[in-house]
Design an enzyme around this catalytic site. Structure first.
Site, PDB file in Angstrom:
ATOM      1  N   HIS A  60       0.852  -1.198   0.000  1.00  0.00           N
ATOM      2  CA  HIS A  60       0.000   0.000   0.000  1.00  0.00           C
ATOM      3  C   HIS A  60       0.881   1.238   0.000  1.00  0.00           C
ATOM      4  CE1 HIS A  60       0.985  -0.571   4.216  1.00  0.00           C
ATOM      5  NE2 HIS A  60       0.315   0.470   4.629  1.00  0.00           N
ATOM      6  N   HIS A  62       1.311   3.775   2.023  1.00  0.00           N
ATOM      7  CA  HIS A  62       1.724   4.502   3.230  1.00  0.00           C
ATOM      8  C   HIS A  62       3.240   4.696   3.143  1.00  0.00           C
ATOM      9  CE1 HIS A  62      -1.836   3.817   6.198  1.00  0.00           C
ATOM     10  NE2 HIS A  62      -1.886   5.000   5.603  1.00  0.00           N
ATOM     11  N   ASP A  64       5.759   4.425   5.021  1.00  0.00           N
ATOM     12  CA  ASP A  64       6.739   3.448   5.514  1.00  0.00           C
ATOM     13  C   ASP A  64       6.899   2.239   4.583  1.00  0.00           C
ATOM     14  OD1 ASP A  64       4.133   2.826   6.370  1.00  0.00           O
ATOM     15  OD2 ASP A  64       4.820   1.631   8.067  1.00  0.00           O
ATOM     16  N   HIS A  65       6.110   2.175   3.520  1.00  0.00           N
ATOM     17  CA  HIS A  65       6.218   1.046   2.591  1.00  0.00           C
ATOM     18  C   HIS A  65       6.693   1.432   1.192  1.00  0.00           C
ATOM     19  CE1 HIS A  65       4.228  -1.843   5.352  1.00  0.00           C
ATOM     20  NE2 HIS A  65       3.844  -0.701   5.894  1.00  0.00           N
ATOM     21  N   HIS A 141      -7.133  -2.230   6.173  1.00  0.00           N
ATOM     22  CA  HIS A 141      -6.238  -1.204   6.696  1.00  0.00           C
ATOM     23  C   HIS A 141      -6.878   0.169   6.531  1.00  0.00           C
ATOM     24  CE1 HIS A 141      -2.488   0.150   8.205  1.00  0.00           C
ATOM     25  NE2 HIS A 141      -1.984   0.615   7.077  1.00  0.00           N
ATOM     26  N   ASP A 212      -0.178  -4.288   5.938  1.00  0.00           N
ATOM     27  CA  ASP A 212      -0.681  -3.909   7.247  1.00  0.00           C
ATOM     28  C   ASP A 212      -2.180  -4.205   7.278  1.00  0.00           C
ATOM     29  OD1 ASP A 212       1.848  -2.701   7.254  1.00  0.00           O
ATOM     30  OD2 ASP A 212       1.095  -0.689   7.563  1.00  0.00           O
ATOM     31  N   HIS A 271       7.061  -5.829  11.049  1.00  0.00           N
ATOM     32  CA  HIS A 271       6.319  -4.571  11.224  1.00  0.00           C
ATOM     33  C   HIS A 271       6.072  -4.277  12.701  1.00  0.00           C
ATOM     34  CE1 HIS A 271       3.373  -1.354  10.382  1.00  0.00           C
ATOM     35  NE2 HIS A 271       3.862  -1.335   9.160  1.00  0.00           N
TER      36      HIS A 271
END
Ligand code: ZN
Ligand code: ZN
Length: 319
Positions: A60, A62, A64-65, A141, A212, A271
């Site tokens: 996805h 976000h 942090d990814h 999520h 996530d 994670h």
């Protein structure tokens, strides 16, 4: 086949913990799952050649990814490469990559093929090549997010010489033909099919990547049968409410998911919330193991071998 844990952290990178990302290597081909900030540092420390990455799969968008992607693409622009790089992810991934390329003036000298998963809420096969296939399936999520499973095709069974001798197939080229899956005709007119002299088909290996997400029942059928499940375990049970609010899994739920799925050989947790020190992560492992004893804590740059279930090794994977 082996899995390299690029990073294990959620939300933000820490000095000793990179962001969640996993790389799978199979017969010389590399597949990168998620690409957080500083992914290229871990790749370098693991001496992995990112120019050999054929597919990048993003769960996805976000930060942090995905914030490691522009850096990886920029680096890749300096290498000789003719095959295209495929990047797969949910909607917006194309816009993100194209905007980065435009604003950062990236001149990439090989084709990049971005495949957005148009209906990410439907489990589906999103990539296939000879020998394996990759599926995506929906997470639950705060943003559209998918998990992935990588599954090898079943391979033909092993050739059983005693069976061939029993039914009087003369040794020689005919044995070779049967081993290659071809029918043969004997001098006496009989037709022999490969299945008469071969064992049952041998299952391929399966690796799943889940992050996530909050608890979602349907994930279990997609990850069932995994030789290795890499799964989010962001919080301890005492923070279950916060986990649900942010749409993340607790370690206990991760264990329940794996137990419910069935036929999962091993599970590595990833994670982690930045609130936990490396030492405190043991709590997550313990809570997960109450439901799924074969769970372990992934650590940055851990290398996990994924052997066949019957213990056999093949040429390229035999190290
Ligand atoms: Zn995350
Ligand atoms: Zn997220």
């Amino acid at each position: 086949m082996e899995s390299f844990i690029i990073g294990t952290g959620g939300m933000m990178p820490l000095p000793n913990r990179n962001l969640t990302s996993m790389l799978l290597r199979r017969e010389g081909e590399l597949f990168l799952f998620d690409c957080g900030e500083a992914t290229q540092i871990s790749l370098r420390q693991l001496s992995l050649k990112w120019k050999k990455i054929s597919v990048i799969l993003i769960s996805h968008t976000h930060a942090d990814h995905v914030t490691g992607l522009p850096g990886i693409l920029m680096l890749s622009s300096q290498v000789e490469r003719s095959e295209s790089l495929v990047i797969i992810g949910p909607p917006k991934i194309k816009e993100y990559i194209e905007t980065s390329r435009r604003v950062l003036d990236m001149h990439i000298n090989y084709p990049i093929e971005i495949r957005e998963i148009a209906k990410p809420h439907i489990p589906q096969e999103i990539y296939r090549k000879e020998g394996y296939r990759i599926r995506s399936f929906p997470m639950r999520h705060s943003k559209i997010c998918v998990g992935y499973s990588f599954e090898e095709d079943a391979r033909p069974g092993v050739f059983l010489p005693e069976k061939a001798e029993d039914i009087k197939v003369p040794k020689g080229p005919l044995w070779g033909k049967l081993q290659r899956g071809e029918k043969v005709r004997l001098e006496d007119g009989r037709i022999i099919k490969p299945e008469q002299v071969m064992g049952p088909p041998r299952e391929g290996r399966k690796v799943s990547y889940v992050t996530d997400t909050a608890w979602r029942h349907s994930i279990s059928s997609e990850i069932s049968g995994s030789d290795l499940l890499i799964c989010e375990a962001m919080f301890c049970e005492e923070l279950a409410d916060a986990a649900f609010e942010k749409r993340h899994l607790t370690a206990r739920q991760a264990g329940q998911l794996a137990a419910q799925a069935g036929n999962i050989r091993r599970m590595g947790l990833i994670h982690y919330s930045p609130r936990y020190t490396d030492h405190e992560l043991k709590m997550l492992q313990k809570e997960c193991r109450d439901f799924f004893p074969n769970a372990f804590l992934c650590r940055d740059r851990m290398v996990i071998q994924i052997p066949y279930r019957n213990g056999e090794k093949t040429g390229k994977d035999a190290n």
